[in-house]
Design an enzyme around this catalytic site. Structure first.
Site, short mmCIF file in Angstrom:
data_model
loop_
_atom_site.label_atom_id
_atom_site.label_comp_id
_atom_site.label_asym_id
_atom_site.label_seq_id
_atom_site.Cartn_x
_atom_site.Cartn_y
_atom_site.Cartn_z
N ASP A 55 0.81 -1.20 0.00
CA ASP A 55 0.00 0.00 0.00
C ASP A 55 0.86 1.27 0.00
OD1 ASP A 55 -2.00 1.85 0.36
OD2 ASP A 55 -2.30 1.40 2.48
N SER A 94 -0.12 4.32 2.57
CA SER A 94 0.09 4.36 4.02
C SER A 94 1.50 3.87 4.29
CB SER A 94 -0.94 3.51 4.75
OG SER A 94 -0.75 2.14 4.49
N ASN A 145 2.67 2.12 7.49
CA ASN A 145 2.92 1.14 8.55
C ASN A 145 2.68 -0.28 8.07
OD1 ASN A 145 1.87 3.76 9.99
ND2 ASN A 145 2.99 2.61 11.54
N TRP A 194 1.02 -3.66 9.48
CA TRP A 194 0.27 -4.29 10.58
C TRP A 194 -0.30 -5.62 10.16
CZ3 TRP A 194 -4.79 -5.41 9.81
CH2 TRP A 194 -5.59 -4.55 9.03
N TYR A 216 -10.01 3.72 10.38
CA TYR A 216 -10.69 3.42 9.12
C TYR A 216 -12.18 3.67 9.30
CZ TYR A 216 -6.35 1.08 7.83
OH TYR A 216 -5.05 0.79 7.55
N ASP A 255 -1.66 5.46 -5.29
CA ASP A 255 -2.10 4.66 -4.16
C ASP A 255 -2.39 3.23 -4.60
OD1 ASP A 255 -3.24 3.51 -1.96
OD2 ASP A 255 -4.77 5.06 -1.65
N THR A 261 -5.75 0.92 -3.44
CA THR A 261 -7.14 1.00 -3.89
C THR A 261 -7.22 0.62 -5.36
OG1 THR A 261 -9.06 2.42 -4.23
CG2 THR A 261 -6.93 3.47 -4.41
#
Ligand SMILES: *[C@@H]1O[C@H](CO)[C@@H](O)[C@H](O)[C@H]1NC(C)=O
Ligand SMILES: *[C@@H]1O[C@H](CO)[C@@H](O)[C@H](O)[C@H]1NC(C)=O
Length: 464
Positions: A170, A173, A175, A177, A213, A355, A358
């Site tokens: 992605d 963003s 991070n 996780w 989110y 991005d 998406t």
């Protein structure tokens, strides 16, 4: 010819009106609640949201300060780094099987998945929430189910021995996780979880992690461990193991977690990003990565994510990359110099971000409206622009770095199945309430993209 066309138009209108009626009833009930929720959330997570989405003046300033401090530090270590670099090049070349100093990772994609309007609306609401926008016209928190995603995913290992995850690469963003051991939410139960106790290289951090989110906040704690992607090992990588993944957003997603590829300035808890660690640990000799996506066909393989090189010759045409500077480090942001539909100039210089998280494209509202006018499609109250799949759409031209990148008009049409089971086409360009473009997979699929950290630039080349 004429009567047939009229009949068809009448049918489309009927479908639109029927669907709208139902949708509006649901929406009007929901939008207030959503707005209230957002308000509360904004208060609670105000600073983080602002940092992720619309940076306030203060946030922007502090980001610049941080950057300049970092660059001072960087200058000091520059001499050191240069000496290390030649050594690194040699060792990196050794660590990679093909000996060329970089490595690539296949992207997976569910090629033959037929999107429904529900899928689309779900993704739109998720996307809107990523950029801190309330998305009152399309909430879909309870009725929309993310039955399958349109996103590209890849494999990632954490720990020793490897614990394997499917993640969403992605660029929107920063991070990493994955579901943690203490998470009992449905989204965690339906996905792989990370178990620190089973990893000999796990290092405790314990700092709280919250990322917001649409359906709520993903919460957890930070941990450090060895992260392996594309055969490259990054030690001491900080990531989040989640404790809470509320709502339905991630329950049926085709990925366990997220692999953020954006800049550190939008990284929650200011965590050093994976790409930064790859570069500082000399895991890659050239501090770049590239993404090429494929679509269509029946193969599950959806393209490639390359770390350490711009070499995507298997996917790009003969054209070299055209580069444009990153205008603001955070997202991969640049100046889209102009946008045309056919010969019609729709907009001049506008900020845009790439991005990979998406599948859609979002345009600023005024541009979105102009595009729809030119398309002559029917805008629904959910903000979708419906049209006949037979409609001829003129080519889209994006001017980047002085070069024209042309996207064939028919690529703008997304075939979707309505709740009534009809197949219609929807424009891939939506409005997320942002004042910048968000170029997702619908764009990247046609233009391989290089993300160059060293030279602070983004490169595009038409893919074959
Ligand atoms: C983990 O997987 C990688 C491949 O991604 C492999 O090279 C490595 O040897 C594995 N390590 C362990 C400890 O299993
Ligand atoms: C591991 O990462 C943390 C956080 O980025 C850092 O503070 C620490 O110095 C690193 N340790 C090593 C051995 O590099």
């Amino acid at each position: 010819m004429r009567p047939k066309l009229l009949l068809f138009c009448a049918l489309v209108c009927l479908i639109v009106v029927l669907t709208e009626g139902r949708q509006r009833k649901v929406n009007s009930r929901r939008s207030l609640g959503l707005r209230q929720q957002r308000l509360q959330r904004n208060v609670r997570h105000g600073s983080r949201l602002a940092a992720r989405a619309r940076p306030s003046r203060g946030n922007r300033l502090s980001a610049v300060n941080k950057r300049s401090r970092r660059s001072q530090r960087n200058r000091k270590t520059n001499a050191n780094a240069k000496a290390k670099a030649s050594k690194a090049r040699a060792s990196a070349a050794q660590s990679v099987s093909d000996g060329s100093g970089y490595t690539s990772l296949p992207l997976d994609f569910q090629q033959n998945f037929v999107r429904t309007t529900n899928n689309l609306r779900f993704e739109k609401s998720f996307l809107a929430s990523r950029y801190g926008q309330s998305f009152a016209t399309t909430t879909g928190k309870t009725t929309l189910r993310n039955t399958a995603n349109m996103e590209y995913t890849c494999k990632m290992n954490i720990g020793t021995p490897n614990q394997s995850f499917t993640v969403l690469p992605d660029t929107g963003s920063s991070n990493i996780w994955v579901p943690g051991p203490k998470c009992t939410d449905k989204a965690c139960k339906t996905h792989k979880r990370y178990h620190p106790g089973k990893s000999s290289t796990y290092i405790k951090d314990g700092k709280a992690f919250v990322i917001t989110y649409g359906s709520g906040s993903v919460k957890g704690t930070l941990a450090r461990d060895t992260v392996r992607v594309a055969g490259l090992a990054v030690t001491n990588q900080t990531f989040a193991m989640t404790k809470k993944e509320p709502g339905t957003t991630f329950t049926a997603s085709n990925f366990d977690g997220i692999l953020g590829l954006g800049f550190r300035s939008i990284s929650v808890d200011n965590v050093k990003t994976l790409v930064q660690n790859m570069c500082s640990q000399n895991v890659i000799s050239n501090c770049v990565f590239s993404i090429c996506m494929k679509g269509g066909g029946s193969s599950k393989r959806g393209g490639v994510l390359v770390f350490g090189s711009t070499d995507t010759s298997a996917y790009t045409g003969s054209e070299a990359y055209t580069y444009t500077p990153v205008t603001k480090k955070g997202y991969w942001q640049f100046d889209l110099q102009g946008f045309y539909m056919g010969d019609t100039k729709v907009s001049g210089s506008t900020q845009a971000i790439v991005d990979s998280g998406t599948s859609l494209i979002a345009a600023p509202k005024s541009i979105f409206n102009k595009i729809n006018k030119i398309l002559g499609c029917t805008v629904t109250s959910s903000g979708e622009c419906w049209m006949s799949c037979a409609k001829k759409v003129s080519d889209l031209t994006f001017v980047i770095g002085g070069k024209k990148f042309v996207l064939a008009g028919n690529k703008l049409k997304l075939k979707v199945r309505t709740t009534k089971g009809h197949t219609i086409c929807i424009s891939a360009v939506s409005d997320m309430g942002t004042n910048f473009w968000i170029l997702g997979d619908a764009f990247i699929r046609h233009f391989c993209t290089v993300f160059d950290v060293t030279r602070n630039r983004i490169g595009f080349a038409a893919s074959s």
